[in-house]
Design a protein around this motif. Sequence first.
Motif, mmCIF file in Angstrom:
data_model
loop_
_atom_site.group_PDB
_atom_site.id
_atom_site.type_symbol
_atom_site.label_atom_id
_atom_site.label_comp_id
_atom_site.label_asym_id
_atom_site.label_seq_id
_atom_site.Cartn_x
_atom_site.Cartn_y
_atom_site.Cartn_z
ATOM 1 N N ALA A 130 0.680 -1.190 -0.020
ATOM 2 C CA ALA A 130 -0.091 -0.133 -0.038
ATOM 3 C C ALA A 130 0.859 1.161 0.062
ATOM 4 O O ALA A 130 1.766 1.329 0.806
ATOM 5 C CB ALA A 130 -0.945 -0.041 1.273
ATOM 6 N N LEU A 131 0.623 2.112 -0.742
ATOM 7 C CA LEU A 131 1.044 3.446 -1.132
ATOM 8 C C LEU A 131 0.229 4.398 -0.633
ATOM 9 O O LEU A 131 -0.866 4.710 -1.097
ATOM 10 C CB LEU A 131 1.947 3.838 -2.387
ATOM 11 C CG LEU A 131 2.730 2.675 -2.947
ATOM 12 C CD1 LEU A 131 3.014 3.052 -4.620
ATOM 13 C CD2 LEU A 131 4.108 2.946 -2.122
ATOM 14 N N ARG A 132 0.595 5.115 0.754
ATOM 15 C CA ARG A 132 -0.170 6.050 1.087
ATOM 16 C C ARG A 132 -0.447 7.340 0.444
ATOM 17 O O ARG A 132 0.618 7.863 -0.592
ATOM 18 C CB ARG A 132 0.330 6.862 2.427
ATOM 19 C CG ARG A 132 0.262 5.618 3.580
ATOM 20 C CD ARG A 132 -0.860 5.639 4.426
ATOM 21 N NE ARG A 132 -1.175 4.716 5.548
ATOM 22 C CZ ARG A 132 -1.158 4.875 6.611
ATOM 23 N NH1 ARG A 132 -1.130 6.141 7.172
ATOM 24 N NH2 ARG A 132 -1.251 3.937 7.465
ATOM 25 N N GLY A 133 -1.623 7.967 0.152
ATOM 26 C CA GLY A 133 -1.789 9.172 -0.815
ATOM 27 C C GLY A 133 -1.407 10.287 -0.194
ATOM 28 O O GLY A 133 -1.180 11.429 -0.907
ATOM 29 N N CYS A 144 3.994 -3.143 3.107
ATOM 30 C CA CYS A 144 3.856 -4.305 2.290
ATOM 31 C C CYS A 144 3.485 -5.540 3.003
ATOM 32 O O CYS A 144 4.156 -6.529 3.255
ATOM 33 C CB CYS A 144 5.388 -4.712 1.526
ATOM 34 S SG CYS A 144 5.655 -3.319 0.398
ATOM 35 N N TYR A 145 2.226 -5.510 3.772
ATOM 36 C CA TYR A 145 1.819 -6.733 4.703
ATOM 37 C C TYR A 145 0.265 -7.188 4.010
ATOM 38 O O TYR A 145 -0.358 -7.543 4.972
ATOM 39 C CB TYR A 145 1.757 -6.127 5.901
ATOM 40 C CG TYR A 145 3.107 -6.134 6.728
ATOM 41 C CD1 TYR A 145 3.867 -7.034 7.002
ATOM 42 C CD2 TYR A 145 3.704 -4.787 6.795
ATOM 43 C CE1 TYR A 145 5.015 -6.756 7.731
ATOM 44 C CE2 TYR A 145 4.793 -4.603 7.354
ATOM 45 C CZ TYR A 145 5.617 -5.773 7.690
ATOM 46 O OH TYR A 145 6.795 -5.654 8.368
ATOM 47 N N GLY A 187 -7.522 -6.704 -2.837
ATOM 48 C CA GLY A 187 -8.608 -6.356 -2.173
ATOM 49 C C GLY A 187 -8.468 -5.976 -0.908
ATOM 50 O O GLY A 187 -8.912 -5.020 -0.175
ATOM 51 N N GLN A 188 -7.522 -6.845 0.114
ATOM 52 C CA GLN A 188 -7.238 -6.380 1.245
ATOM 53 C C GLN A 188 -6.437 -5.196 1.504
ATOM 54 O O GLN A 188 -6.739 -4.401 2.340
ATOM 55 C CB GLN A 188 -6.369 -7.514 1.833
ATOM 56 C CG GLN A 188 -6.052 -7.400 3.343
ATOM 57 C CD GLN A 188 -5.230 -8.576 3.645
ATOM 58 O OE1 GLN A 188 -4.200 -8.928 2.997
ATOM 59 N NE2 GLN A 188 -5.013 -8.657 5.248
ATOM 60 N N CYS A 189 -5.549 -4.993 0.538
ATOM 61 C CA CYS A 189 -4.895 -3.657 0.475
ATOM 62 C C CYS A 189 -5.510 -2.538 0.236
ATOM 63 O O CYS A 189 -5.567 -1.461 0.887
ATOM 64 C CB CYS A 189 -3.576 -3.863 -0.630
ATOM 65 S SG CYS A 189 -2.644 -2.341 -0.823
ATOM 66 N N MET A 190 -6.751 -2.784 -0.728
ATOM 67 C CA MET A 190 -7.448 -1.543 -0.974
ATOM 68 C C MET A 190 -8.434 -1.225 0.043
ATOM 69 O O MET A 190 -8.794 -0.004 0.268
ATOM 70 C CB MET A 190 -8.157 -1.647 -2.382
ATOM 71 C CG MET A 190 -7.491 -1.733 -3.658
ATOM 72 S SD MET A 190 -6.603 -0.105 -3.926
ATOM 73 C CE MET A 190 -7.987 0.747 -4.227
#
Length: 81
Positions: A33-36, A44-45, A50-53
Amino acid sequence: MRGLLLLALLGLGVVTQTHQSAAQSPYDYPWCALRGDRSGAQSCYYTSFGQCMANLRGIGGSCIRNPYQTHGPRERGPYRY
């Protein structure tokens, strides 16, 4: 005395039944996940897109494939000298 002996045997049984698990590292997961925000934080966990989003929902950001993911130990062939 008997109670103490039973307690010691029970404790020994519990200790011998526990398994040592391998520590998880961010290199073991396929999604990051890259924060906005401007921090550029990367986590990276995640085991699925779908879990990441779902984690980024409401805070913004995007998900990418883990560029550092390892795919287990590599098989080595015979050494050549």
